[in-house]
Design a protein around this motif. Structure first.
Motif, PDB file in Angstrom:
ATOM      1  N   UNK A 791      -5.419  10.496  11.551  1.00 23.26           N
ATOM      2  CA  UNK A 791      -6.418   9.457  11.273  1.00 23.26           C
ATOM      3  C   UNK A 791      -6.621   9.166   9.795  1.00 23.26           C
ATOM      4  N   UNK A 792      -5.938   9.884   8.901  1.00 20.92           N
ATOM      5  CA  UNK A 792      -6.063   9.641   7.462  1.00 20.92           C
ATOM      6  C   UNK A 792      -4.651   9.569   6.883  1.00 20.92           C
ATOM      7  N   UNK A 793      -4.154   8.333   6.643  1.00 20.10           N
ATOM      8  CA  UNK A 793      -2.760   8.165   6.200  1.00 20.10           C
ATOM      9  C   UNK A 793      -2.417   8.983   4.963  1.00 20.10           C
ATOM     10  N   UNK A 794      -3.434   9.294   4.135  1.00 18.61           N
ATOM     11  CA  UNK A 794      -3.131  10.050   2.905  1.00 18.61           C
ATOM     12  C   UNK A 794      -2.935  11.536   3.179  1.00 18.61           C
ATOM     13  N   UNK A 795      -3.516  12.013   4.282  1.00 15.93           N
ATOM     14  CA  UNK A 795      -3.435  13.454   4.575  1.00 15.93           C
ATOM     15  C   UNK A 795      -2.670  13.761   5.860  1.00 15.93           C
ATOM     16  N   UNK A 796      -2.250  12.720   6.587  1.00 18.87           N
ATOM     17  CA  UNK A 796      -1.643  12.929   7.908  1.00 18.87           C
ATOM     18  C   UNK A 796      -0.514  13.966   7.855  1.00 18.87           C
ATOM     19  N   UNK A1017      -2.064   7.350  17.898  1.00 17.93           N
ATOM     20  CA  UNK A1017      -2.120   8.808  17.728  1.00 17.93           C
ATOM     21  C   UNK A1017      -3.515   9.382  17.930  1.00 17.93           C
ATOM     22  N   UNK A1018      -4.572   8.530  17.803  1.00 16.25           N
ATOM     23  CA  UNK A1018      -5.930   9.032  17.993  1.00 16.25           C
ATOM     24  C   UNK A1018      -6.324   9.124  19.473  1.00 16.25           C
ATOM     25  N   UNK A1019      -5.484   8.601  20.365  1.00 14.51           N
ATOM     26  CA  UNK A1019      -5.756   8.717  21.816  1.00 14.51           C
ATOM     27  C   UNK A1019      -5.242  10.073  22.302  1.00 14.51           C
ATOM     28  N   UNK A1020      -5.868  11.111  21.775  1.00 16.54           N
ATOM     29  CA  UNK A1020      -5.363  12.467  22.020  1.00 16.54           C
ATOM     30  C   UNK A1020      -5.283  12.823  23.501  1.00 16.54           C
ATOM     31  N   UNK A1021      -6.301  12.411  24.277  1.00 14.18           N
ATOM     32  CA  UNK A1021      -6.329  12.827  25.692  1.00 14.18           C
ATOM     33  C   UNK A1021      -5.129  12.311  26.453  1.00 14.18           C
ATOM     34  N   UNK A1022      -4.436  11.272  25.923  1.00 15.57           N
ATOM     35  CA  UNK A1022      -3.331  10.681  26.663  1.00 15.57           C
ATOM     36  C   UNK A1022      -1.987  11.321  26.315  1.00 15.57           C
ATOM     37  N   UNK A1023      -1.769  11.677  25.038  1.00 15.27           N
ATOM     38  CA  UNK A1023      -0.437  12.187  24.693  1.00 15.27           C
ATOM     39  C   UNK A1023      -0.366  13.705  24.516  1.00 15.27           C
ATOM     40  N   UNK A1024      -1.516  14.334  24.254  1.00 17.04           N
ATOM     41  CA  UNK A1024      -1.494  15.783  24.000  1.00 17.04           C
ATOM     42  C   UNK A1024      -1.206  16.630  25.245  1.00 17.04           C
ATOM     43  N   UNK A1025      -1.631  16.224  26.472  1.00 14.70           N
ATOM     44  CA  UNK A1025      -1.529  17.175  27.595  1.00 14.70           C
ATOM     45  C   UNK A1025      -0.116  17.565  28.011  1.00 14.70           C
ATOM     46  N   UNK A1026       0.897  16.787  27.645  1.00 12.77           N
ATOM     47  CA  UNK A1026       2.260  17.065  28.120  1.00 12.77           C
ATOM     48  C   UNK A1026       2.874  18.225  27.329  1.00 12.77           C
ATOM     49  N   UNK A1027       3.266  19.285  28.039  1.00 11.16           N
ATOM     50  CA  UNK A1027       3.819  20.467  27.355  1.00 11.16           C
ATOM     51  C   UNK A1027       5.033  21.009  28.109  1.00 11.16           C
TER      52      UNK A1027
END
Length: 1031
Positions: A791-796, A1017-1027
């Motif tokens: 969420x912060x292009x300078x620190x991503x 990338x901020x829609x964490x609940x959608x892309x994070x669960x896949x492992x």
């Protein structure tokens, strides 16, 4: 009378009594037959009393027999016999009312009978036997040791005088066995209980089926087995006690005067087994049969107090297990009744006081009312004062009194109380021989008292004494495993805090050795999972100690040994025995037979049904299960004694675990209250330690709770009921997702990547390196694979820029996979697709149809099987799984927390449960894609066990599994499937792309990267669960 003796029909005896009474009325005083008739009438009354328990019958028997004796002149041949009969009647009334005068009279007249009977007389043995029984009864009442010595002496003579084959031989052996048992209960001499079982078993064997006394003999044998169990802790003794007690009850008709006593004994046996195994069904059985026994026992009966006391103990045990306040209130009420009903001077008065004191103590622990601990100390002291030195119960009473003193000390701080606690607890230990089943408990109690005094006054000597006591408790192998486990944990904790780390490591090694006895093969898998939360974080603490002394291989071994305990037990039973079979085929075959039977017993899912037949079947199944476990352990011991098999099926050493890192580093993260570290297993076999000083177990738990709150705030269902697509936002939850991932990056992942930079890139030639995470505790529920600052292009920055992530439940799970032969490059894997767009009774999943379409675009019909709707039944899916390398399940996933092996995939006709999957053996399996929600969720109470569907698929034999951490969007699954299969299989008609296929971990990595771009990338609940799990 003869008709009654042959048939047992009490109506025959009624007729006999009426007829005899009429005959006596017609017989004038002074007639030579009058004494005979009165004696016979007394016998008839006595028999009817034995059968029906009516008090007036035994009163009438004594009255008639007294007259018969008085009418019989001294020197008459029948005088001794009539005195003997009168003595028996006094004994029976004593058994009913407990009046000491009756047993004194019984001994007096029975002794006269013996003295009047010459040696060599046919009735001498009978009279000695009866006199011995009377001595035994007075001993039970008054506790005078000379009475039980006399009982054994005269009953031995009775047995010796009775020829083999005599109808009364069995009864006399049984009485002798009871006398040995009584002396054992008083003095605790092991020879007495061995003799008691031996002669009681002889008595049972000599008594034909159908004999009226068979039930009584079985009951006596059951009591002997019970007592030996309490002394030695051998499970087979309590199983035998329950078996023979049940048999005795089955042989005893309703309405029989002895039925209540037999039910009471059976209840006591169930209680003993409950305290050993903790099976809730046993304590429910205790309360049921004890209540029944009390209902059958009339007020005023001498045994009523004993039955009430046992019922009170059952209520107390259930309170300890379930914590229901009503149970401890009931325990105190019925135990107080038992005390009130027991006359002063009775030998059992002390034991009843002790039981009552124990109940007051338990209520004090729960409510903290000072009056309860005062009452507990008062009645426990009375119990000790009434118990003679040398009595087998003395040690138990002293130790329990010590616990009460200690509790009052911890409440009020009076030095005298902790001094008294240590003094009486030390006496209890000193009075208890090594090998006694209770010795570990008394040592535990003593250690706790020393520890309590140390915490107050800080004397180092008290810590030394406490650790010695705890260590000795662990060495008393006949004690309950749960007691020894508690002792080992206390020992380890004290060493960690106050002594050297090396002694702490010794103690933790013992903790690990005892765990398999607590979480035991002889329990169902469901029961083992209930035991696991008690084990808690001890394994993590043990590993932390090993790390602190620089023994990294031992730390890895400890963590591996303490993780996925139940999975490993199940898989151990399925281990191929090829090497053993080559050298010792018979032993291998026997071990295989027992393993298969034990596996089946452990994972069978029998339902509790109330019918008596089903109940007995469940009891038989449970006993058979425990026998199989004992047999399995015996066979393992035999194998390990063979040359070359010393480590057979033992926990793996580090050199055996190291190959898990063959394809890239494996990062084991251990967090405890003391420290947090990562142990990185490198392909070279080296272990790199990366301390994580800014992270802790508490922080991991906080992040887990924040993650749950974030998921709820985003409307993601985390109730584990299997709804894949529901999104209902909840109030009172905040979205902390970004901060959770940032904290994981800053405190865990980034330090690890920095610490292993060189190692990470050794194996990465033209692609990102691969890391496998093996996290412990709360970290096992956190998305390490997504750690980063967003969420912060300078620190991503995030982990996916540096590595591809997989997870593993254990290192052992990876070993099977790395050794598995891979498909040749020309072999096209076959894909089995299971979809359920409209599962009956569950929300529809329209996205699964699109999912199937995209998969089929990458597979050829010759290498694909698709079952959907009505065709996707449990049976059809199980039949098809072994024929394909890849399985894709697009359906609802259900996690069952109460019974983890019932977690399941929802199919058309029901649930495909882990239980069923675990019975499969798949040789060609390569990958399972679980496009069902929450297939890798796990249970927060069992963080080290990986109780989820993904772990189940690894256990079944799939080297790799793609799964989800929480419920996924119905639109996201087809997108992931499209990219995963494109990367796995390449385009169907493009031979060039076929060459560019990726392994499952890399295929998922690319698919998730694509989804992240699509949804943001901020829609964490959608892309994070896949492992990805495995290799």
């Amino acid at each position: 009378m003869e008709l009654f003796q042959q048939s047992g029909d009490w109506r025959a005896i009624d007729n006999a009594v009426q007829l005899m009474e009429e005959v006596i009325k017609l017989t004038p005083d002074g007639h030579t037959d009058k004494a005979v008739q009165l004696n016979n009438l007394g016998i008839a009354f006595s028999r009817r009393f034995e059968r029906l328990g009516e008090l007036k019958d035994i009163e009438n028997a004594i009255d008639a027999m007294r007259q018969a004796v008085d009418l019989t002149p001294d020197g008459h041949a029948d005088k001794a016999g009539r005195l003997n009969n009168l003595g028996n009647a006094f004994s029976r009334r004593f058994g009913r009312l407990g009046e000491v005068g009756d047993i004194e009279n019984a001994i007096h007249v029975k002794q006269q009978a013996v003295d009047l009977t010459p040696d060599g007389h046919a009735e001498k043995a009978s009279m000695l036997n009866n006199l011995g029984s009377a001595f035994q009864s007075r001993f039970k009442c008054l506790g005078e040791l000379k009475d039980i010595e006399n009982a054994i002496h005269v009953q031995r003579r009775a047995v010796d005088l009775t020829r083999d084959g005599h109808a009364d031989k069995a009864g006399r052996l049984s009485n002798l066995g009871n006398a040995f048992l009584s002396r054992f209960e008083h003095l605790g001499e092991l020879g007495d209980i061995e003799n008691a079982i031996h002669v009681n078993q002889q008595a049972v064997d000599l008594t034909p089926d159908g004999h009226a006394e068979k039930a009584s003999m079985l009951n006596n044998l059951g009591s002997a087995f019970q007592s030996r169990f309490e002394r030695l802790g051998e499970l087979r003794d309590i199983e035998n006690a329950i078996h023979v007690n049940r048999h005795a009850i089955d042989l005893t008709p309703d309405g029989h005067a002895d039925r209540a006593g037999m039910l009471n004994n059976l209840g006591y046996a169930f209680l003993s087994r409950f305290e050993r195994l903790g099976e809730l069904r046993d304590i429910e059985n205790v309360i049921h049969v004890n209540r029944h026994a009390i209902d059958l026992t009339p007020d005023g009966h001498a045994d009523k107090a004993s039955m009430l006391s046992n019922l009170g103990c059952a209520f107390q045990s259930r309170f300890k297990c379930l914590g229901e306040l009503g149970d401890i209130e009931n325990a105190i009420r019925v135990k107080q009744q038992a005390v009130d009903l027991t006359p002063d001077g009775h030998a059992d008065k002390a034991r009843r006081f002790a039981n009552l004191g124990s109940a007051f103590f338990r209520r004090f622990e729960r409510l903290g009312e000072l009056g309860d601990i005062e009452n507990a100390i008062y009645v426990k002291q009375q119990a000790i004062d009434l118990t003679p030195d040398g009595h087998a119960d003395k040690a138990s009473m002293l130790s329990n009194l010590g616990c009460a003193f200690q509790s009052r000390f911890e409440c009020l701080g009076e030095l005298g109380d902790i001094e008294n606690a240590i003094r009486v607890k030390q006496q209890a230990v000193d009075l208890t021989p090594d090998g006694h089943a209770d010795k570990a408990s008394w040592l535990n109690n003593l250690g706790s008292a020393f520890q309590s005094r140390f915490e107050c006054f800080g004397e180092p000597g008290d810590i030394t004494e406490a650790t010695v006591a705890y260590k000795q408790a662990t060495e008393n192998t006949s004690s309950r495993p749960s007691t020894r486990y508690v002792a080992a944990c206390c020992w380890a904790t004290l060493c960690s805090k106050h002594q050297s780390p090396s002694t702490a490591l010794d103690a933790y090694t013992v903790v690990l050795e005892i765990i398999p006895q607590v979480v035991w093969f002889g329990q169902t898998v469901h029961r083992r999972y209930e035991e696991l939360p008690k084990i808690g974080r001890k394994i993590n603490a043990a590993a932390a100690v090993a790390i602190s002394v620089g023994d990294f291989p031992r730390a890895v071994e400890l963590l591996e040994e303490g993780r996925s305990i139940v999975w490993k037990q199940i898989l151990q039973l399925r281990t191929p025995l090829d090497e053993l079979r080559q050298q010792h085929p018979d032993l291998a075959d026997e071990l295989l037979r027992v393993s298969l039977a034990l596996d089946n017993a452990g994972t069978s899912n029998s339902q509790d049904i109330n019918s008596e037949i089903k109940h007995q079947t469940a009891e038989e199944e449970a006993q058979n299960h425990r026998k199989l476990a004992a047999k399995y352990e015996k066979l393992l011991k035999e194998v390990r004694e063979l040359d070359g098999f010393g480590s057979f099926l033992k926990p793996k050493k580090f050199f055996e675990l190291a190959p898990a890192a063959r394809n890239g580093p494996v990062v084991v993260v251990n967090s405890t209250g003391l420290r947090c570290d990562a142990l990185v297993l490198c392909t070279s076999g080296e272990i790199v330690l990366v301390p994580l000083p800014t992270f802790s177990y508490k922080q991991a738990e906080t992040l887990r709770l924040k993650l749950l709150s974030s998921l709820r705030a985003c409307g993601v269902r985390v109730s584990r009921n299997g709804d894949r697509a529901t999104r209902l936002a909840e109030k009172d939850n905040q979205d902390h997702f970004g901060s959770v991932l940032a904290d994981l990056w800053s405190h865990v992942v980034q330090p690890i990547l920095s610490g292993i930079g060189q190692v990470l890139y050794e194996n990465a030639h033209h692609s990102l390196p691969h890391i496998t995470w093996c996290a412990t505790g709360a970290l096992a529920f956190l998305p390490l694979h997504a750690a980063g600052i967003y969420g912060d292009p300078t620190k991503n920055v995030n982990i996916s820029d540096f590595a591809v992530s997989s997870y593993t439940t254990t290192l052992t799970a990876m070993l099977g996979s790395v050794s598995k032969p891979k498909q040749g490059p020309t072999k096209t894997p076959s894909v089995f697709i299971v979809s359920q767009p409209d599962t009956p009774g569950l929300p529809s999943l329209p996205g699964t149809m699109k999912e199937v379409e995209v998969i089929q675009s990458y597979t050829s019909p010759n290498h694909t099987c698709h079952l959907t709707h009505k065709l996707a039944t449990v049976g059809a899916v199980l039949d098809e799984m072994s024929k394909h390398e890849i399985i894709h399940l697009a359906c609802h996933g259900i996690q069952d927390i109460k019974n983890p092996l019932s977690s399941a995939f929802a199919l058309y006709d029901g649930r495909l449960e882990l239980n069923a999957l675990m019975r499969l053996s798949l040789k060609n399996a390569e990958l399972a894609v679980l496009s069902a929600c929450q297939t890798a969720t796990g249970d927060e109470n069992l963080p080290e066990e990986a109780v989820h569907l993904a772990a189940g698929m690894l256990a079944v034999g799939y080297p790799g599994v793609i799964a989800t951490m929480w419920s996924i969007g119905d639109k996201d699954a087809p997108l992931i499937a499209d990219k995963v299969y494109a990367n796995l299989l390449g385009c169907r008609d493009n031979s060039e792309s076929q060459k560019a296929t990726l392994t499952p971990a890399y295929a998922l990595h690319e698919a998730v990267k694509h989804l992240r771009k699509e949804v943001g990338e901020m829609s964490f609940v959608r892309w994070v669960p896949f492992i990805h799990f495995g290799v």
